[in-house]
Write a protein that holds these residues in place. Sequence first.
Motif, mmCIF file in Angstrom:
data_model
loop_
_atom_site.group_PDB
_atom_site.id
_atom_site.type_symbol
_atom_site.label_atom_id
_atom_site.label_comp_id
_atom_site.label_asym_id
_atom_site.label_seq_id
_atom_site.Cartn_x
_atom_site.Cartn_y
_atom_site.Cartn_z
ATOM 1 N N THR A 103 0.823 -1.214 0.000
ATOM 2 C CA THR A 103 0.000 0.000 0.000
ATOM 3 C C THR A 103 0.856 1.261 0.000
ATOM 4 N N PHE A 104 1.989 1.219 0.681
ATOM 5 C CA PHE A 104 2.804 2.426 0.831
ATOM 6 C C PHE A 104 4.018 2.462 -0.098
ATOM 7 N N GLN A 105 4.073 1.576 -1.073
ATOM 8 C CA GLN A 105 5.145 1.663 -2.068
ATOM 9 C C GLN A 105 4.662 2.540 -3.219
ATOM 10 N N ARG A 106 4.929 3.813 -3.063
ATOM 11 C CA ARG A 106 4.481 4.797 -4.051
ATOM 12 C C ARG A 106 5.684 5.627 -4.483
ATOM 13 N N GLY A 107 6.150 5.378 -5.686
ATOM 14 C CA GLY A 107 7.332 6.079 -6.172
ATOM 15 C C GLY A 107 8.473 5.112 -6.420
ATOM 16 N N ASP A 108 9.408 5.532 -7.243
ATOM 17 C CA ASP A 108 10.529 4.676 -7.641
ATOM 18 C C ASP A 108 11.746 4.967 -6.771
ATOM 19 N N TYR A 109 11.754 4.439 -5.556
ATOM 20 C CA TYR A 109 12.888 4.590 -4.646
ATOM 21 C C TYR A 109 12.829 3.475 -3.619
ATOM 22 N N ARG A 110 13.877 3.332 -2.820
ATOM 23 C CA ARG A 110 13.887 2.317 -1.775
ATOM 24 C C ARG A 110 12.950 2.748 -0.652
ATOM 25 N N HIS A 111 11.949 1.944 -0.356
ATOM 26 C CA HIS A 111 10.969 2.277 0.659
ATOM 27 C C HIS A 111 11.388 1.696 2.006
ATOM 28 N N ARG A 112 11.055 2.467 3.076
ATOM 29 C CA ARG A 112 11.486 2.052 4.408
ATOM 30 C C ARG A 112 10.322 2.083 5.389
ATOM 31 N N VAL A 113 10.350 1.131 6.304
ATOM 32 C CA VAL A 113 9.370 1.079 7.387
ATOM 33 C C VAL A 113 10.131 0.974 8.703
ATOM 34 N N ILE A 114 9.619 1.625 9.726
ATOM 35 C CA ILE A 114 10.245 1.596 11.043
ATOM 36 C C ILE A 114 9.325 0.837 11.988
ATOM 37 N N ILE A 115 9.891 -0.038 12.818
ATOM 38 C CA ILE A 115 9.083 -0.884 13.704
ATOM 39 C C ILE A 115 9.567 -0.746 15.144
#
Length: 458
Positions: A33-45
């Motif tokens: 859902t949050f992969q929007r755009g052409d770059y490395r996506h990051r999530v913090i937990i």
Amino acid sequence: MRKYFGTDGIRGRANGLITPDLALKVGQAAGLTFQRGDYRHRVIIGKDTRLSGYMIENALVAGFTSVGMDVLLLGPMPTPAVAMLTRSMRCDLGVMISASHNAYEDNGIKLFGPDGFKLNDELELEIEALIDSDMKARLSGSAALGRAKRIDSADARYIEFAKRTLPRQLDLEGMRVVVDCANGAGYKVAPAALWELGAEVMSIGVEPNGFNINAEVGSTAPDALINKVRELRADIGIALDGDADRVLIVDEKGQKVDGDQLMGVVARSWKDDGRLTQPGVVATIMSNLGLERYLGGLGLNLVRTAVGDRHVLEHMRAHGFNLGGEQSGHIIMSDYTTTGDGLIAALQLLAVVKTLDKPVSEVCHCFEPLPQVLKNVRYKSGKPLQNDAVVKAIEAGRERLGANGRLVIRPSGTEPVIRVMGEGDDGDLVNRVVDDVVDAVARAATQGGASASGKSAA
């Protein structure tokens, strides 16, 4: 209709509703859902200190990395810290693994967007739809899988952020503070922040073992803090809950100070300093009528929303308020945070106490709360509130209380419970009205069986 998300993320019994399989799918669905755009996506937990946090954390990591998201792991960290770090570390998504004030057997998954705010209904429903779909075709290829790493500086980042919410010239020198961290997510950062600001700090609830979170400590079990404040003759006691997004204060006499009183204190101070962005405070339908009358005397309004800090925040954002919260101690100060923050709320109160140079008991008891009674009716099935007898009992109760009281009946968003709250100038009348409504609800719920329990507050 929601299948997984409740009023505050997804919550339930560990290895009951909250299984590794569900956490894996949540990671995949939220990541997609949050992969929007052409770059490395990051999530913090981040997570609190429950034993099941290890299981859920690893499953989430597997889910996120399988769809190509990099994961930054914080370890035990307050919910508001996760929200703050999501923004400051430029992440696409933030996740908090916690069931807040619940016992260790439960756990949950809270999600924050890149702006640090909790997700809206549309995004949660989009994620729910993906959870129940076949996502196999959308998994990343072998070369595009995500990576995971620990962030060792998270504690220091949040502590510094918390300290900077106070004026540089203000410190806590000379204050004896007892802080109860509920054996939860704030057990490291809260005592450290208070100590670095100059307070003499005594800590309880700072020995988590995976099982003792919220167990006879914390904001929902304040007796331990009250006893310690009296024993040590402290100036103030601060109790957080399991994920440190709510706070309960105890004054030097051992008296409890709830969220309504805190909002009253801060509202008065911010009004005097010209810091309120709107002439009022946003709270929920559960806040005491005494707070509403007190704010009215200051020329301020009390705007009420549905129960849940999320609803409070949505109204604050839509209408430009910078102060709001819940009686339970979720205090939202949008000048600093995007969600409730127990430590920040406590620091803002301490700033008022230091500035006025008065005891906490004089500062914090700014109005006399009306007698308030809250009782819960647990049921197994059916819709008791749609029963004709219940509807008539509610209408009759509201008529009896009239303009000098309130009656609020609502289903819990997290468990099969009907909550019945009444308040008014006449405490005896409030008790009778609540009992009548509870009896009607219990009778209507007998199809699946019902039981009632309650509490009253002066």
